[in-house]
Write a protein that holds these residues in place. Structure first.
Motif, PDB file in Angstrom:
ATOM      1  N   TYR A 108      -8.031   0.108  -1.105  1.00 22.87           N
ATOM      2  CA  TYR A 108      -7.625  -1.185  -0.902  1.00 22.87           C
ATOM      3  C   TYR A 108      -8.231  -1.940   0.589  1.00 22.87           C
ATOM      4  O   TYR A 108      -8.241  -2.849   0.059  1.00 22.87           O
ATOM      5  CB  TYR A 108      -6.383  -0.382  -0.687  1.00 22.87           C
ATOM      6  N   THR A 143      -7.984   4.574   0.085  1.00 24.22           N
ATOM      7  CA  THR A 143      -7.137   3.834   1.005  1.00 24.22           C
ATOM      8  C   THR A 143      -8.394   3.263   0.945  1.00 24.22           C
ATOM      9  O   THR A 143      -8.059   1.806   1.343  1.00 24.22           O
ATOM     10  CB  THR A 143      -7.249   4.966   1.838  1.00 24.22           C
ATOM     11  N   LEU A 191       0.692   4.278  -2.118  1.00 29.21           N
ATOM     12  CA  LEU A 191       0.349   5.504  -1.657  1.00 29.21           C
ATOM     13  C   LEU A 191       1.306   6.865  -1.698  1.00 29.21           C
ATOM     14  O   LEU A 191       0.680   7.791  -2.038  1.00 29.21           O
ATOM     15  CB  LEU A 191       0.636   5.515  -0.195  1.00 29.21           C
ATOM     16  N   TYR A 239       0.746  -1.226   0.202  1.00 29.02           N
ATOM     17  CA  TYR A 239       0.050  -0.221  -0.371  1.00 29.02           C
ATOM     18  C   TYR A 239       0.566   1.138  -0.231  1.00 29.02           C
ATOM     19  O   TYR A 239       0.739   2.200  -0.741  1.00 29.02           O
ATOM     20  CB  TYR A 239      -0.678  -0.008   1.032  1.00 29.02           C
TER      21      TYR A 239
END
Length: 211
Positions: free
Chosen positions: A41, A38, A21, A16
């Motif tokens: 995810y 996010t 990110l 991630y």
């Protein structure tokens, strides 16, 4: 046996940060966009956890599974598994149906929030491809283990896909509120008439299987 434990969570967190990110920050994505992505995810990781894990790595465990896990690998008859579950018990069947339906509702909501330019056709297509992909991955596991460790079921596809459609309808309903909160950009108008017609046609086709 590989479970969705601390090690897998750590790997998911590294992926991630490194692959998502950092790229979002480089593109100077807005805070709300990064928040929605996010959430998407985390949701994706959750779906993978509940559909693909645990993964058997021990050869002895795989051999034991071959001995005790018997039966068919899949069901390709719509609503056959649901009927059998109701024979086992209404509470069990209701839980399985609701769980499979709910699992894809966030997908229908989060996709247009993360990618506002997606049309309802794209959201429906992605929902269908995602649920079919899950069943195909489970079938691949069974073929590798040579045992029905995961049961591939067309009813799961129907329920998951229906959940994705319902999730998108929920998104369309709350979209005016999201726009007032500046959480949803105005990209294009999705025709309620077309969307409702497609959903009703799909619903009628599903109901016909019960006749």
């Amino acid at each position: 046996m590989l479970r969705f434990s601390g090690l897998v969570i750590t790997i998911a967190l590294i992926i991630y940060i490194v692959f998502f990110l950092c790229r979002w920050l480089k593109r100077r994505e807005t805070i709300k966009t990064m928040f929605f992505k996010t959430c998407f995810y985390v949701y994706t990781c959750g779906v993978i956890k509940f559909t693909m894990f645990p993964i058997m790595l021990d050869s002895f465990l795989i051999e034991d599974t071959k001995k005790y896990a018997t039966g068919s690998y899949m069901n390709l008859i719509p609503f056959n598994s649901i009927s059998e579950m109701f024979m086992e018990g209404r509470e069990y069947a209701s839980f399985q149906i609701v769980a499979n339906f709910i699992m894809f509702i966030p997908l229908g909501i989060l996709l247009p929030l993360c990618y506002p330019k997606l049309t309802w056709k794209s959201v429906f297509a992605i929902s269908f491809i995602a649920t079919v992909g899950i069943e195909f991955a489970q079938l691949l596991q069974d073929l590798i283990y040579q045992a029905p460790f995961k049961f591939v079921d067309i009813d799961d596809v129907i329920l998951n896909f229906s959940g994705g459609i319902f999730g998108y309808i929920v998104y369309v309903i709350i979209r005016p509120l999201l726009r007032k909160m500046n959480l949803c950009p105005i990209v294009e108008k999705n025709s309620w008439n077309i969307l409702l017609a497609v959903f009703l046609i799909y619903l009628l086709k599903v109901i016909r299987f019960f006749d």
